[in-house]
Write a protein that holds these residues in place. Structure first.
Motif, PDB file in Angstrom:
ATOM      1  N   SER A 108      22.310 -13.310  68.321  1.00 35.14           N
ATOM      2  CA  SER A 108      21.606 -12.029  68.251  1.00 35.14           C
ATOM      3  C   SER A 108      21.034 -11.852  66.845  1.00 35.14           C
ATOM      4  O   SER A 108      20.634 -12.819  66.204  1.00 35.14           O
ATOM      5  CB  SER A 108      22.567 -10.895  68.624  1.00 35.14           C
ATOM      6  N   SER A 109      21.009 -10.638  66.345  1.00 31.99           N
ATOM      7  CA  SER A 109      20.459 -10.359  65.016  1.00 31.99           C
ATOM      8  C   SER A 109      21.062  -9.069  64.483  1.00 31.99           C
ATOM      9  O   SER A 109      21.393  -8.152  65.258  1.00 31.99           O
ATOM     10  CB  SER A 109      18.928 -10.228  65.092  1.00 31.99           C
ATOM     11  N   ALA A 110      21.187  -8.984  63.169  1.00 30.27           N
ATOM     12  CA  ALA A 110      21.645  -7.733  62.546  1.00 30.27           C
ATOM     13  C   ALA A 110      20.633  -6.612  62.743  1.00 30.27           C
ATOM     14  O   ALA A 110      20.969  -5.433  62.567  1.00 30.27           O
ATOM     15  CB  ALA A 110      21.913  -7.960  61.061  1.00 30.27           C
ATOM     16  N   ASP A 111      19.409  -6.950  63.119  1.00 27.65           N
ATOM     17  CA  ASP A 111      18.382  -5.937  63.329  1.00 27.65           C
ATOM     18  C   ASP A 111      18.697  -5.003  64.498  1.00 27.65           C
ATOM     19  O   ASP A 111      18.091  -3.937  64.602  1.00 27.65           O
ATOM     20  CB  ASP A 111      17.027  -6.606  63.599  1.00 27.65           C
ATOM     21  N   VAL A 112      19.634  -5.391  65.366  1.00 26.67           N
ATOM     22  CA  VAL A 112      19.911  -4.571  66.555  1.00 26.67           C
ATOM     23  C   VAL A 112      20.591  -3.253  66.201  1.00 26.67           C
ATOM     24  O   VAL A 112      20.693  -2.368  67.062  1.00 26.67           O
ATOM     25  CB  VAL A 112      20.764  -5.352  67.581  1.00 26.67           C
ATOM     26  N   VAL A 113      21.074  -3.083  64.962  1.00 24.94           N
ATOM     27  CA  VAL A 113      21.678  -1.807  64.564  1.00 24.94           C
ATOM     28  C   VAL A 113      20.838  -1.115  63.488  1.00 24.94           C
ATOM     29  O   VAL A 113      21.281  -0.150  62.871  1.00 24.94           O
ATOM     30  CB  VAL A 113      23.116  -2.010  64.048  1.00 24.94           C
ATOM     31  N   PHE A 114      19.627  -1.603  63.262  1.00 22.96           N
ATOM     32  CA  PHE A 114      18.778  -1.096  62.179  1.00 22.96           C
ATOM     33  C   PHE A 114      17.550  -0.434  62.775  1.00 22.96           C
ATOM     34  O   PHE A 114      16.763  -1.079  63.479  1.00 22.96           O
ATOM     35  CB  PHE A 114      18.374  -2.252  61.262  1.00 22.96           C
ATOM     36  N   ASN A 115      17.377   0.863  62.503  1.00 18.92           N
ATOM     37  CA  ASN A 115      16.218   1.580  63.043  1.00 18.92           C
ATOM     38  C   ASN A 115      15.077   1.685  62.050  1.00 18.92           C
ATOM     39  O   ASN A 115      14.030   2.276  62.347  1.00 18.92           O
ATOM     40  CB  ASN A 115      16.623   2.977  63.516  1.00 18.92           C
ATOM     41  N   GLY A 116      15.271   1.147  60.837  1.00 16.45           N
ATOM     42  CA  GLY A 116      14.215   1.152  59.836  1.00 16.45           C
ATOM     43  C   GLY A 116      14.091   2.437  59.054  1.00 16.45           C
ATOM     44  O   GLY A 116      13.293   2.509  58.110  1.00 16.45           O
ATOM     45  N   LEU A 117      14.855   3.465  59.397  1.00 15.01           N
ATOM     46  CA  LEU A 117      14.724   4.767  58.751  1.00 15.01           C
ATOM     47  C   LEU A 117      15.841   5.053  57.755  1.00 15.01           C
ATOM     48  O   LEU A 117      15.665   5.891  56.865  1.00 15.01           O
ATOM     49  CB  LEU A 117      14.705   5.879  59.813  1.00 15.01           C
ATOM     50  N   HIS A 118      16.985   4.373  57.910  1.00 11.58           N
ATOM     51  CA  HIS A 118      18.130   4.668  57.058  1.00 11.58           C
ATOM     52  C   HIS A 118      18.720   3.366  56.495  1.00 11.58           C
ATOM     53  O   HIS A 118      18.641   2.304  57.123  1.00 11.58           O
ATOM     54  CB  HIS A 118      19.218   5.419  57.851  1.00 11.58           C
ATOM     55  N   ASP A 119      19.300   3.489  55.302  1.00 14.18           N
ATOM     56  CA  ASP A 119      19.975   2.350  54.689  1.00 14.18           C
ATOM     57  C   ASP A 119      21.260   2.022  55.446  1.00 14.18           C
ATOM     58  O   ASP A 119      21.864   2.889  56.091  1.00 14.18           O
ATOM     59  CB  ASP A 119      20.316   2.653  53.229  1.00 14.18           C
ATOM     60  N   ILE A 120      21.676   0.762  55.357  1.00 20.91           N
ATOM     61  CA  ILE A 120      22.972   0.329  55.887  1.00 20.91           C
ATOM     62  C   ILE A 120      23.743  -0.285  54.732  1.00 20.91           C
ATOM     63  O   ILE A 120      23.360  -1.328  54.200  1.00 20.91           O
ATOM     64  CB  ILE A 120      22.816  -0.692  57.033  1.00 20.91           C
ATOM     65  N   ASN A 121      24.825   0.368  54.325  1.00 21.98           N
ATOM     66  CA  ASN A 121      25.644  -0.106  53.220  1.00 21.98           C
ATOM     67  C   ASN A 121      26.972  -0.621  53.764  1.00 21.98           C
ATOM     68  O   ASN A 121      27.779   0.164  54.296  1.00 21.98           O
ATOM     69  CB  ASN A 121      25.909   1.023  52.204  1.00 21.98           C
ATOM     70  N   ASN A 122      27.160  -1.936  53.678  1.00 22.91           N
ATOM     71  CA  ASN A 122      28.409  -2.554  54.121  1.00 22.91           C
ATOM     72  C   ASN A 122      28.736  -2.171  55.565  1.00 22.91           C
ATOM     73  O   ASN A 122      29.876  -1.864  55.909  1.00 22.91           O
ATOM     74  CB  ASN A 122      29.561  -2.147  53.185  1.00 22.91           C
ATOM     75  N   GLY A 123      27.726  -2.207  56.419  1.00 17.69           N
ATOM     76  CA  GLY A 123      27.917  -1.824  57.815  1.00 17.69           C
ATOM     77  C   GLY A 123      28.799  -2.805  58.567  1.00 17.69           C
ATOM     78  O   GLY A 123      28.757  -4.009  58.338  1.00 17.69           O
TER      79      GLY A 123
END
Length: 580
Positions: free
Chosen positions: A132-147
């Protein structure tokens, strides 16, 4: 005896998409282990082997340890044939997709995942591991810190491919423990390595085009990167964990990174350094870039262009301006993952291969930056063009700063033009006189004398200047004679419009006009060269819209006038009949 035992204990696995970038890496890593028989399944056109790069696979094919299967994930019979009798299926990206074709992407990613799941259940495959890809939890609007894995899928994705990947991942995880099939998914972040076909080629071509010198956002955003061989290693670790039927692994997804987060723009700087280009240094607000992108998209939609890929640009801006770091503690604990190639080593290997990647990349086929632009031809392709188009940033900045200082000296200092010129000449006179009387050597610093020839003007330059002035004079006289004859209406309108605009300019403040012209010269030409096709397209669309509006207005006016005349004539006739 030991070789015979190893041969008997070999298990059969299938690598779907085994000829893609990650698939090749996984196939080579599996063949390096003695206990695997590998089936490579991919599109028929991808199964052709390169005699130099695929030597290990060729040897495995000859010995029977590997076999190739043509595969279309939309053809259930081909999937069934490829995986029948295997114990594990590694589901990699089957092929490169055109992101602007939503239907094809959906069918291959989502419907393809459904077909693979059904085929695995029917063939009694024990383990299915999805890349898969880490992009599946990224909506492009918010940062992800140590997700970590507690992050849920966003309600809305800005990137279509991430949305489809998330759907496929959810289908595969939901299929866990149905008909004895155990599944899991791996989520690598920002995959890179020699031969990678998405992130690195995009950055390479941005660096070569000069756009990578602009930092989108603050430039402080952190990102996790994953070297390709580490992704392959993680797949094998996941298979071994599933083989022991670990409850903590089956039906789960795991983030995979190099465990060495770094600033995204530091990674871009590595690419710039390896190609000999300038590092990113100019910060641009992400919101401004977003508005520009929307304008470019609108222009391309009006032009009906298919070469522009909006989703790729959107995804790049999001990744380049947001922090995206992930916690791999679950992968380390449950599947025993740890990177086998460090970030430094992986970056070094990748940078060495950049010349080949730049030539073969998807983006390079649609972007040629060596062709002379129209604005460069207009400016004469000489030193003026080099300065105004920022070919040498240092030289252009010096010229710009000098002109700004002169603009301040003559127009903003509060003095009259004549007093400013007199003071400037006096200052130059003092500097030259001081330079002439100063000792040629002071404290080991040598001052070179200005040779007399430096202030001399060659006879050729004088003749060229006189000839230029004569040409301008004669050309002006010809225009005046043409106007006096009253035959060339096109020339008359050109002169009239030019004089009208000159009048409008002179009505404004001369200081403001010169200031705007100065800034315009050092920005507009550069911007036009970078967005030449988009700006030309926008002007074309605007011109056609105005032309269509004028035509529609003319037709309506003519129709209204005709209707008015008919009614008026009818009124006159009725009035005449009444009079009779």
């Amino acid at each position: 005896m030991e070789d015979r035992l190893t041969e008997l204990n070999r298990r059969t696995c299938v690598v779907l998409g085994g000829r893609g970038f990650l698939g090749r890496s996984l196939v080579l890593r599996l063949l390096a282990l003695p206990n695997w028989i590998v089936r490579v399944a991919d599109s028929p056109r991808s199964l052709h082997l390169h005699p130099l790069h695929d030597s290990l696979l060729s040897q495995a094919l000859s010995s029977g340890r590997a076999s190739c299967y043509p595969l279309d994930v939309l053809d259930y019979s081909q999937i069934f044939q490829a995986i029948e009798g295997s114990s594990v299926v590694f589901y990699m990206d089957v092929s490169d997709l055109q992101r602007d074709d939503f239907y094809k992407c959906y069918m291959i990613i989502v419907q393809g995942a459904k077909n693979v799941i059904n085929a695995c259940r029917e063939c009694k495959v024990r383990r299915l591991i999805y890349n898969s890809s880490a992009d599946v939890v990224f909506n492009g609007l918010h940062d992800i810190n140590n997700g970590d894995e507690s992050l849920t899928y966003p309600w809305k994705f800005e990137d279509m491919m991430s949305d489809l990947k998330a759907q496929a991942e959810a289908l595969i995880l939901f299929a866990n423990n149905i008909d004895g099939l155990l599944t899991c998914a791996l989520r690598p972040s920002n995959i890179f390595g020699p031969g990678e076909t998405q992130l690195v080629p995009l950055l390479v071509n941005l660096v070569k085009s000069g756009w990578a010198k602009f930092i989108i956002g603050s430039g402080e955003n952190m990102s996790d990167f994953t070297y390709a061989e580490n992704v392959s290693h993680a797949h094998i670790c996941a298979e071994e964990a599933l083989d022991f039927r670990m409850v903590s692994v089956a039906g789960k997804a795991f983030f995979i990174t190099n465990l060495e987060p770094m600033k995204f723009w530091d990674f871009v700087s590595l690419i710039s350094d390896s190609l000999g280009y300038q590092r990113p240094l100019i910060k641009v607000p992400a919101r401004m870039v977003w508005y520009i992108l929307l304008l470019v998209k609108w222009v391309h939609e009006k032009l009906g262009s298919r070469k522009y890929n909006h989703s790729v640009s959107v995804h790049y801006i999001q990744v380049a301006s947001r922090t995206r770091t992930f916690n791999c503690a679950a992968a380390q604990k449950h599947i025993g993952y740890s990177p086998v190639v460090s970030m430094e080593e992986g970056a070094t290997l990748t940078m060495k291969s950049l010349s080949n990647v730049a030539e073969d990349s998807y983006y390079a086929r649609y972007n040629s930056f060596n062709e002379q632009s129209k604005i460069e031809k207009l400016l004469g392709s000489g030193e003026v063009a080099d300065i105004l188009l920022w070919r040498d940033e240092k030289k252009t900045f010096i010229y710009f700063l000098s002109l700004v200082l002169l603009f301040y000296w003559f127009f903003l200092s509060g003095r009259t033009f004549m007093s400013s010129a007199a003071k400037l000449l006096l200052l130059i006179n003092v500097i030259l006189f001081g330079y002439g009387i100063v000792s040629s050597k002071i404290v080991a610093i040598t001052f070179q004398r200005i040779p007399p020839s430096c202030c001399e003007v060659s006879e050729t330059a004088v003749k060229y200047s006189v000839a230029t002035l004569a040409y301008i004079w004669n050309n002006g006289i010809q225009h005046i004679q043409s106007l006096a004859q009253g035959e060339d209406w096109r020339n008359f309108f050109k002169v009239a419009v030019s004089l009208y605009f000159l009048r409008l300019i002179l009505l404004q403040s001369l200081t403001a006009v010169i200031g705007v012209a100065l800034v315009f010269s050092f920005t507009a030409f550069f911007v036009y060269e970078q967005y030449e096709s988009e700006i030309d397209g926008f002007v074309k669309v605007l011109f056609n819209s105005i032309k269509g509006s004028v035509g529609l207005l003319t037709r309506n006016l003519l129709a209204s006038l005709s209707s008015f005349l008919r009614n008026y004539n009818s009124f006159l006739r009725n009035k005449g009949h009444a009079a009779l």
